[in-house]
Write a protein that holds these residues in place. Sequence first.
Motif, mmCIF file in Angstrom:
data_model
loop_
_atom_site.group_PDB
_atom_site.id
_atom_site.type_symbol
_atom_site.label_atom_id
_atom_site.label_comp_id
_atom_site.label_asym_id
_atom_site.label_seq_id
_atom_site.Cartn_x
_atom_site.Cartn_y
_atom_site.Cartn_z
ATOM 1 N N ILE A 240 74.546 40.926 30.793
ATOM 2 C CA ILE A 240 74.933 42.350 30.802
ATOM 3 C C ILE A 240 73.915 43.158 29.994
ATOM 4 C CG2 ILE A 240 76.710 44.009 30.081
ATOM 5 C CD1 ILE A 240 78.788 41.735 30.510
ATOM 6 N N GLU A 241 73.566 42.632 28.807
ATOM 7 C CA GLU A 241 72.646 43.343 27.914
ATOM 8 C C GLU A 241 71.261 43.501 28.554
ATOM 9 O OE1 GLU A 241 73.304 44.848 25.127
ATOM 10 O OE2 GLU A 241 71.263 45.268 24.446
ATOM 11 N N GLU A 242 70.848 42.467 29.261
ATOM 12 C CA GLU A 242 69.533 42.518 29.900
ATOM 13 C C GLU A 242 69.479 43.640 30.936
ATOM 14 O OE1 GLU A 242 67.425 39.055 32.115
ATOM 15 O OE2 GLU A 242 68.067 38.456 30.092
ATOM 16 N N ASN A 243 70.572 43.791 31.649
ATOM 17 C CA ASN A 243 70.609 44.824 32.692
ATOM 18 C C ASN A 243 70.941 46.201 32.144
ATOM 19 O OD1 ASN A 243 70.236 43.494 35.446
ATOM 20 N ND2 ASN A 243 71.602 42.109 34.364
ATOM 21 N N MET A 244 71.686 46.236 31.060
ATOM 22 C CA MET A 244 72.091 47.526 30.472
ATOM 23 C C MET A 244 71.912 47.458 28.961
ATOM 24 S SD MET A 244 75.568 48.270 32.587
ATOM 25 C CE MET A 244 76.093 46.588 32.683
ATOM 26 N N PRO A 245 70.661 47.634 28.479
ATOM 27 C CA PRO A 245 70.414 47.502 27.033
ATOM 28 C C PRO A 245 71.323 48.432 26.228
ATOM 29 C CG PRO A 245 68.354 47.782 28.248
ATOM 30 C CD PRO A 245 69.456 47.991 29.234
ATOM 31 N N GLY A 246 71.867 47.907 25.151
ATOM 32 C CA GLY A 246 72.733 48.733 24.300
ATOM 33 C C GLY A 246 74.212 48.472 24.563
ATOM 34 N N SER A 247 74.526 47.775 25.688
ATOM 35 C CA SER A 247 75.943 47.558 26.032
ATOM 36 C C SER A 247 76.651 46.710 24.990
ATOM 37 C CB SER A 247 76.077 46.817 27.361
ATOM 38 O OG SER A 247 75.407 47.502 28.340
ATOM 39 N N GLU A 248 75.958 45.697 24.488
ATOM 40 C CA GLU A 248 76.610 44.750 23.592
ATOM 41 C C GLU A 248 77.049 45.418 22.287
ATOM 42 O OE1 GLU A 248 74.146 41.652 21.960
ATOM 43 O OE2 GLU A 248 75.797 40.214 22.006
ATOM 44 N N ILE A 249 76.141 46.161 21.680
ATOM 45 C CA ILE A 249 76.498 46.785 20.397
ATOM 46 C C ILE A 249 77.534 47.890 20.614
ATOM 47 C CG2 ILE A 249 74.594 48.496 20.218
ATOM 48 C CD1 ILE A 249 74.654 47.298 17.127
ATOM 49 N N PHE A 250 77.473 48.560 21.774
ATOM 50 C CA PHE A 250 78.460 49.592 22.094
ATOM 51 C C PHE A 250 79.847 48.942 22.196
ATOM 52 C CE2 PHE A 250 80.948 52.145 25.025
ATOM 53 C CZ PHE A 250 80.786 53.416 24.500
ATOM 54 N N PHE A 251 79.910 47.856 22.955
ATOM 55 C CA PHE A 251 81.156 47.110 23.163
ATOM 56 C C PHE A 251 81.764 46.694 21.812
ATOM 57 C CE2 PHE A 251 82.659 42.559 23.787
ATOM 58 C CZ PHE A 251 83.850 42.871 24.403
ATOM 59 N N TYR A 252 80.930 46.147 20.950
ATOM 60 C CA TYR A 252 81.413 45.624 19.671
ATOM 61 C C TYR A 252 81.787 46.750 18.686
ATOM 62 C CZ TYR A 252 81.466 42.979 15.308
ATOM 63 O OH TYR A 252 81.828 42.438 14.105
ATOM 64 N N THR A 253 80.909 47.741 18.546
ATOM 65 C CA THR A 253 81.198 48.761 17.534
ATOM 66 C C THR A 253 82.358 49.676 17.946
ATOM 67 O OG1 THR A 253 79.380 50.076 18.396
ATOM 68 C CG2 THR A 253 78.923 48.854 16.417
ATOM 69 N N LYS A 254 82.504 49.904 19.257
ATOM 70 C CA LYS A 254 83.648 50.724 19.713
ATOM 71 C C LYS A 254 84.953 49.988 19.407
ATOM 72 C CE LYS A 254 82.022 54.416 20.960
ATOM 73 N NZ LYS A 254 82.371 55.673 20.329
ATOM 74 N N PHE A 255 84.926 48.668 19.555
ATOM 75 C CA PHE A 255 86.110 47.871 19.232
ATOM 76 C C PHE A 255 86.417 47.997 17.736
ATOM 77 C CE2 PHE A 255 87.633 43.917 17.354
ATOM 78 C CZ PHE A 255 88.891 43.845 17.939
ATOM 79 N N LEU A 256 85.365 47.882 16.909
ATOM 80 C CA LEU A 256 85.592 47.953 15.458
ATOM 81 C C LEU A 256 86.204 49.297 15.057
ATOM 82 C CD1 LEU A 256 82.404 46.232 13.986
ATOM 83 C CD2 LEU A 256 84.640 45.245 14.440
ATOM 84 N N GLU A 257 85.745 50.363 15.715
ATOM 85 C CA GLU A 257 86.315 51.688 15.401
ATOM 86 C C GLU A 257 87.813 51.713 15.691
ATOM 87 O OE1 GLU A 257 84.261 54.922 17.377
ATOM 88 O OE2 GLU A 257 82.382 54.200 16.480
#
Length: 297
Positions: A240-257
């Motif tokens: 997913i990250e390879e195809n859409m850079p930034g998705s992983e950190i978005f997924f994780y940090t939005k969850f933390l919020e």
Amino acid sequence: MKCVKCKGDAVINIRRANAAFCKEHFNEYFTEQTLKAIKHFRMFRKTDKIMVCVSGGKDSLVLWHVLHKLGCDVTGMYIDLGINGYSDRSKDKVNSFAERFGLKTIIVDLREKGHPIPFVARKAKREDCAVCGTIKRYYFNKTAYDGGFDVVATGHNLDDEASRLLANIMHWDDEYMNNTYPVLPAGGKMLKKKVKPLVRLTERETAAFAILNGIDYVMEECPMSKGATSLVFKDALSTIEENMPGSEIFFYTKFLERVKDIDRSKTDSDEMKICQTCGMESFMDKCTFCRLVEKVK
Ligand code: FES
Ligand code: ZN
Ligand code: ZN
């Protein structure tokens, strides 16, 4: 590829940050991301006594290195799991790293204690990783408690945390999901605070940091972790990250919020008992670790 800071030759490209860095500025970026996590999640203060759990792998050695360079009072804690060959090689890496930087180390040897992981797993008829988790959690906390440390730090990175979150979402495991957080508070009288300062950095970045800074780490994965399902989730996320850079950190940090206000201090001193065997706090008369170890005696 040029460094976004100094226009010199870049050694690494970080697509999610839309930036490439030379060695010097990559080190700066890496340290800034670590500090950002430490400050944002109020992991510890400069004066705190920190115990870093080290495995000989890149993440934990890099964390130890960065905290040491930041001037923190940090001690490495290594558990020899008793896995022939692998444990010896990883212990060597930890010892030579500590020697090179003149750092304090505590070693807990499970073979000496009579409960190496492969033996306990076989006897208890349980999976190696499950047994390993119980035993490591116990010694991390006990060693930190006995040594008067304020906080226990582990080298979990963004890939570890995001893939664990994905796995927990797949199983809708609310309890685990709520514990997927970079800081877990101290509890009762003996449970130490736990922190993960590398959660803003990926495995690729910790590997690059280790290589660029000449940190010699054990490259092989634990032989017991072969076929672990966590690797499937990591692979999925990396596609997913390879195809859409930034998705992983978005997924994780939005969850933390979303989960930032959950009260994770579930261990009130009054609910806690004292384990009759080892004297550590426990929810029962005997703690999970002592029950496991007794079973295999
Ligand atoms: Fe725990 Fe390998 S690290 S079983
Ligand atoms: Zn530069
Ligand atoms: Zn106990």
